[in-house]
Design a protein around this motif. Structure first.
Motif, mmCIF file in Angstrom:
data_model
loop_
_atom_site.group_PDB
_atom_site.id
_atom_site.type_symbol
_atom_site.label_atom_id
_atom_site.label_comp_id
_atom_site.label_asym_id
_atom_site.label_seq_id
_atom_site.Cartn_x
_atom_site.Cartn_y
_atom_site.Cartn_z
ATOM 1 N N LYS A 195 0.812 -1.217 0.000
ATOM 2 C CA LYS A 195 0.000 0.000 0.000
ATOM 3 C C LYS A 195 0.847 1.270 0.000
ATOM 4 O O LYS A 195 0.338 2.351 -0.349
ATOM 5 N N GLU A 237 -6.006 -4.816 -5.432
ATOM 6 C CA GLU A 237 -6.243 -3.725 -4.500
ATOM 7 C C GLU A 237 -7.608 -3.859 -3.829
ATOM 8 O O GLU A 237 -7.779 -3.401 -2.688
ATOM 9 N N GLY A 241 -7.591 -4.017 0.093
ATOM 10 C CA GLY A 241 -8.339 -2.996 0.811
ATOM 11 C C GLY A 241 -9.181 -3.544 1.941
ATOM 12 O O GLY A 241 -9.630 -2.776 2.812
#
Length: 450
Positions: A195, A237, A241
């Protein structure tokens, strides 16, 4: 320099102190023995080449890869941090440490040479002047020659050379090898998590890791198109997340909990796929994207149920009663046989296997039809026979492909990247493919928590 080879999955570390080390499956001919059926008996050799470290493939059946690049016949130079991929699933990380003490000694010796060089040069000039004077003096030639030889012997300074350490011809250089406990430890994560990467770093990470998954699928790397990487990045992602959200439930729960459930089912799946000679990485990550390792007992709208979401008739065809689709011990071999049949139909290279994976979401014949339609169209010279060609031409395909099937293979790669490098996403677990022995739900839960 010190060369360290480490296998994170097996937590095996070897420090190479000699001039070479052989990697292979045969203990009699290999210094680093790897239990991976995809390796040859003597697979590759790493050796010192002057001030460099080089790896050479030993004409192995499946080849040797460094950072997903095939090692050419002449070998390839290794650098600190490189990853070697051999066999069906084995990754070896390379650490090269240059000896600081040795560098300091060399620098000290260089200073000594400079210290002696100036006086030596002055003495040499002085001798030259004397010689010139003597040669110009009649009758003094013979005495000059004798004297100059003597004086030359007196002023020559030689630095003693340390005696080489003898190594018996019939023995290999000593190797420090430490095998830790039977239960491998969690690999140390990177200094930075995914990230925190820049966009360029993320794309490079995905390219390398997706290439690694491709090798696990079909023993050969694949050059992913920019569009393919974008699709994989989107889903990676999305999974990343959800790390640490502490939610439960399907399709919105914490990704740590998904891998926790996966580590419980992994030993059964890996064994079943190995027994049926199908790459285990396929069996591991199909349930990730189908059910997030939730063994669903009720039929969905299409009539599918269980960890692998088989339809009743398909389960029956592969020898499992429809009512037993939640029996993972029976369904894992059935899923392996299903993929074995489809891989035989599509091909066993990595991108053909990707088509077989797409066929798991949509009927295999529908995938073949889509591929035929695209490849037979006009101006198809630049079109390759792979799933990414279908994505690039999705506007020519039906709504089912555009709405669902186009995401299936990218989601598979994203799930596999996350599951094989969980520490890069803040999840303190080993690669899912290393969970080959049963773990309790309590142990898996502890591993999934940061």
């Amino acid at each position: 320099m010190e060369i360290i080879l480490q296998i994170p999955g097996e937590d095996k570390k070897v420090v190479m102190k000699g001039d070479s080390i052989t990697i292979g499956r045969n203990a009699a001919s290999s210094d680093l023995v790897v239990e991976d059926e995809g390796l040859s008996r003597s697979h590759a050799v790493i050796h010192r080449d002057g001030n460099e470290v080089r790896i050479t493939d030993q004409q192995s059946v499946n080849g040797t890869y460094v950072n997903c690049d095939l090692v050419p016949p002449g070998g390839m130079i290794l650098t600190d941090g490189d990853e070697i991929f051999v066999g069906n699933r084995t990754t070896i990380t390379v650490t090269i440490k240059h000896d600081v003490a040795t560098s300091e000694v060399k620098e000290h010796r260089s200073n000594l040479v400079l210290l002696f060089a100036a006086p030596l040069l002055a003495i040499t000039v002085l001798i030259g002047a004397v010689v010139t004077h003597v040669l110009r003096t009649p009758g003094a030639v013979e005495s000059h020659e004798d004297e100059s030889r003597t004086r030359a012997r007196e002023v020559i300074i030689t630095e003693p050379t340390p005696a080489p350490t003898a190594v018996p011809n019939d023995s290999k250089p000593p190797i420090d090898e430490t095998e830790l406990s039977a239960e491998p430890e969690i690999p140390v994560g990177p200094a930075r998590l995914y990230k925190s990467f820049s966009e360029e770093e993320k794309r490079e990470f995905i390219k390398v890791r997706a290439g690694r998954i491709a090798v696990m699928m079909g023993k050969r790397p694949y050059a992913f198109t920019p569009d393919a990487l974008d699709y994989i990045k989107f889903w990676l992602e999305a999974f990343a997340g959800r790390v640490g959200n502490n939610r439960t439930g399907l399709w919105r729960g914490d990704t740590r909990f998904i891998l926790q459930r996966g580590s419980i089912h992994a030993p059964v799946i890996i064994r079943a796929f190995k027994e049926n000679r199908v790459p285990p990485v396929i069996g591991l990550y199909i349930p990730f994207i189908e059910t997030e390792y939730t063994n669903i007992s009720s039929n969905n709208a299409a009539g599918a149920a269980g960890l692998f979401q088989f339809l009743g008739p398909t389960a029956e065809h592969y020898g499992v009663p429809s009512s037993e689709r939640t029996n993972v011990e029976k369904m894992a071999p059935a899923a392996a046989r299903y993929f074995r049949d489809n891989i035989m139909s599509f091909g066993d290279d990595s991108m053909s296997v990707a088509l077989a994976i797409a066929g798991y979401n949509r009927a295999p014949e529908s995938v073949k039809r889509d591929l035929r339609n695209i490849l037979s169209a006009d101006n198809n010279e630049d079109k390759e026979r792979n799933f990414w060609t279908l994505i690039a031409n999705q506007g020519k395909l039906d709504h089912y492909f555009q709405n669902e099937n186009k995401n299936y293979v990218p989601r598979f790669f994203a799930a596999a990247i996350l599951g094989e490098t969980p520490w890069a996403f803040g999840i303190q677990m080993r690669p899912l493919s290393t969970y080959t022995t049963p773990v309790s739900s309590e142990t898996a839960g502890n591993a999934a928590n940061p």
